[in-house]
Design a protein around this motif. Structure first.
Motif: not given
Length: 658
Positions: A265-277, A279-284
């Motif tokens: 589960l910890k690895g899956k959460v890390s993968d999701m946080e990377g994806k969010i970062r 997307y935020q870069t693309k929005v800026r």
């Protein structure tokens, strides 16, 4: 125009049926087919001279083929073509011609189990549907062929299509509809979206392109096989047998990285946080690009405003310059128009004066020739040539001589020969063509347009060629005086229209049969046919009560009226011919004027024609004579009467003016 019709002697038209005929009862398509042959027609460059027609008595569908000959072999080949195209009918109906009644066609009908019927000699109108079809085909071809009428085979298919796609007056449907269950589609039709309730789609939603519309077929009339075929078409595979199936698509989101275990589960959460970062870069980045675009749009708007102002100023300058130039051009054009109008007025005056001078000189020439003229025409013998008792001088075309040898009654003296000499304005021998005849009288037709009464009539015994002279045959070389005169009058009238003249034409056709008047253009019921009387108005104008007068504006309309009159004309039995006309027919074409005249002999014929037999007219009489020796007495009487007419003086004609 006046003529004694011997049309029945030459072509033998059927008598006009007064009562309703019993129709042949049929109940289905291709149950009874009438087959007929028409011709000979003018030979085409391909060698065709005849037309073979086949008409379905139920649907009125017409098939027609051009033939080079009317041999039994050629008819047999085209009959096979019809059977291959539509299948074998239950019964065919033909006349008793050799091209139909022969061993070849008998064997064909026997092999195909087709019943064959033929018309009786005393009831030829049994196959009247084919006769009407032949008449419609020739009438349509006459409107499109060239002047020589030798290219009719090029228009035969188009003529058949027009007959098949037109609603028939008997069935109230077109033959095309009764054969195919729908109306024909024409190239000129535009696609029109029909209301949804009027369509019946056999498969698929309306958005699909493979649907089939059967709305043209009436409910309950759609063949079962058609429905089954339509339902199987969309389910059929279009791919070839044995073709490999396309490989399965790779799952979306695959990056090649190993999948995490379910307990990580910890690895899956890390993968999701990377994806969010990410997307935020693309929005800026997108927001920054949007701000740059807003600035660019503002600059573009400012530049567009400047360009619009500059363009408006430039357009205004150009418009002012254009207006000045156009005003100058308009002034010049108005001056030119004024000058041209003055020139036109002067030319119209000169043209009118020239036309009046032409009429005066033309009328002077006709008066010098005589306001009443007599032409003699000798009909050829059946086998050609000229009879011995008629003599025509080779160098003199104005005289004719009759010679008759009389035997001595006592036997003591030699046989005596009596000779009779006659002179006329023109004598035409048996080899004179219709064109030569008309050339001698064509100037009289111009007098009709100039406002003078013009009368042309034929006189002579039955069978002497009066109707052939006046009406002639259907095609150009054999056309008679009436159709040629009508053609010349309309062509001359069209030329004069360009000079400011206006003409109106009114046609009538009356028959005097046993001193009874009949309207040959009447189209109503026989039981309601009105009676007619000849009356003279206060201004001496001779009229016929209850007579049909038709306004016409073309040569074709007049020829159609003449064809209608032929169908309505009375015929009776005579001693010389099985079918002959005892009637006198008077065709009249009024051209902006009324007839006037003086009293003449009291009979229906002369009373009706007194406006053309008096002094205020230009009259031409044809005396037609037969060359047979047994017609000598009638020939002598005709020539004697014509000679007396030729000696008449009817005075000077004057133009009719309203």
């Amino acid at each position: 125009m006046l003529s004694d019709c011997d049309h029945c002697q030459r072509v033998g038209p059927p008598l006009k049926v007064v009562e309703t005929l019993d129709c042949i009862k049929v109940s289905g398509v291709w149950e009874l087919v009438g087959i007929d042959l028409t011709g000979p027609l003018p030979q085409t460059p391909s060698g065709y001279k005849y037309i073979l027609t086949a008409t379905d008595y139920f649907s009125k569908w017409v098939e027609a083929f051009p033939l080079k000959t009317k041999s039994a072999e050629e008819v047999y080949q085209n009959l096979c073509t019809i059977f291959y195209r539509h299948g074998c009918p239950l019964r065919i109906l033909t006349d008793q011609g050799r091209e139909f009644v022969n061993q070849i066609n008998s064997k064909l009908c026997e092999l195909l189990s087709v019943e064959r019927s033929v018309t009786a000699a005393y009831q030829p109108q049994t196959n009247g549907l084919d006769e009407k079809t032949n008449d419609n085909i020739k009438r349509a071809l006459r409107k499109v062929v060239n002047e020589r009428q030798d290219d009719w085979d090029l228009y035969l298919d188009a003529t058949l299509f027009s007959l098949r796609s037109k609603m028939h007056t008997t069935t109230k449907f077109s033959p095309f509809y009764l054969m195919y269950g729908r109306e024909a589609r024409f190239p000129c039709e535009l696609p029109v979206e029909m209301p949804q309730l009027q369509h019946r789609w056999l498969w698929g939603p309306e958005s699909e392109r493979g649907r089939v519309c059967v709305s043209m077929m009436p409910p309950g009339r759609i063949p079962a096989g058609f429905i089954i075929a339509v339902q199987k078409v969309p389910t059929a595979s279009t791919a070839p047998k044995g073709a490999a199936k396309p490989p399965a698509a790779t799952k979306a989101g695959g990056t090649g990285a190993p999948r995490r275990q379910a307990w990580d589960l910890k690895g899956k959460v890390s993968d999701m946080e990377g994806k969010i970062r990410n997307y935020q870069t693309k929005v800026r980045s997108v927001n920054e690009e949007n701000e740059l675009l807003k600035g660019s749009v503002a600059q573009s708007r400012n530049r567009l405003s400047d360009l619009l102002w500059a363009s408006a100023a430039m357009k205004l300058s150009v418009q002012e310059s254009t207006v000045t130039r156009l005003q100058t051009s308009l002034t010049n054009a108005q001056e030119e128009v004024r000058t041209l109008k003055e020139t036109v007025v002067e030319q119209k005056d000169e043209l009118h004066a020239g036309e009046m001078e032409r009429r005066r000189l033309h009328n002077m020439i006709q008066e010098l020739k005589g306001n009443i003229r007599v032409f003699c025409r000798v009909r050829p013998l059946v086998d050609g040539g000229l009879s011995r008792h008629i003599q025509l001088a080779p160098s003199d075309n104005k005289s004719i001589t009759l010679a008759k040898t009389e035997e001595s009654h006592t036997g003591k003296s030699a046989d005596t020969q009596k000779i009779y000499h006659f002179s006329f304005d023109q004598v035409f021998g048996p080899h004179a063509s219709q064109q030569q005849i008309f050339e001698e009288i064509s100037l009289l037709e111009q007098s009709a347009l100039d406002g003078y009464n013009v009368c042309c009539f034929a006189y002579g015994q039955t069978g002497s060629g009066k109707t052939y002279t006046m009406e002639g045959e259907e095609f150009d070389d054999g056309r008679g005086v009436i159709p040629r005169a009508v053609q010349q009058i309309f062509r001359a009238g069209k030329k004069l229209e360009s000079q400011g003249w206006e003409f109106s034409f009114t046609a009538s056709f009356v028959e005097i049969y046993n001193e009874t008047l009949r309207d040959l253009l009447y189209t109503g019921k026989s039981s309601k046919r009105p009676k007619h009387e000849i009356r003279k108005s206060n201004n001496n104008e001779v009229t016929v009560t209850n007579l049909t007068y038709k306004q016409v504006c073309s040569e074709g309309q007049v020829l159609d009226l003449i064809a209608l009159a032929k169908q309505n004309r009375s015929t009776a039995q005579t001693l010389q011919n099985d079918r002959s006309s005892r009637s006198h027919s008077v065709f009249q074409l009024q051209i902006e004027g009324a007839n006037a005249g003086r009293d003449v002999r009291n009979s229906k014929l002369t009373y009706l024609l007194q406006g053309c037999l008096g002094g205020n007219s230009k009259t031409l009489m044809f005396v037609n004579i037969s060359p047979e020796p047994d017609s000598f007495g009638e020939t002598l009487n005709s020539l004697s009467f014509a000679s007396k007419v030729n000696d008449c003086v009817i005075g000077t004609a004057s133009s009719n003016r309203k």
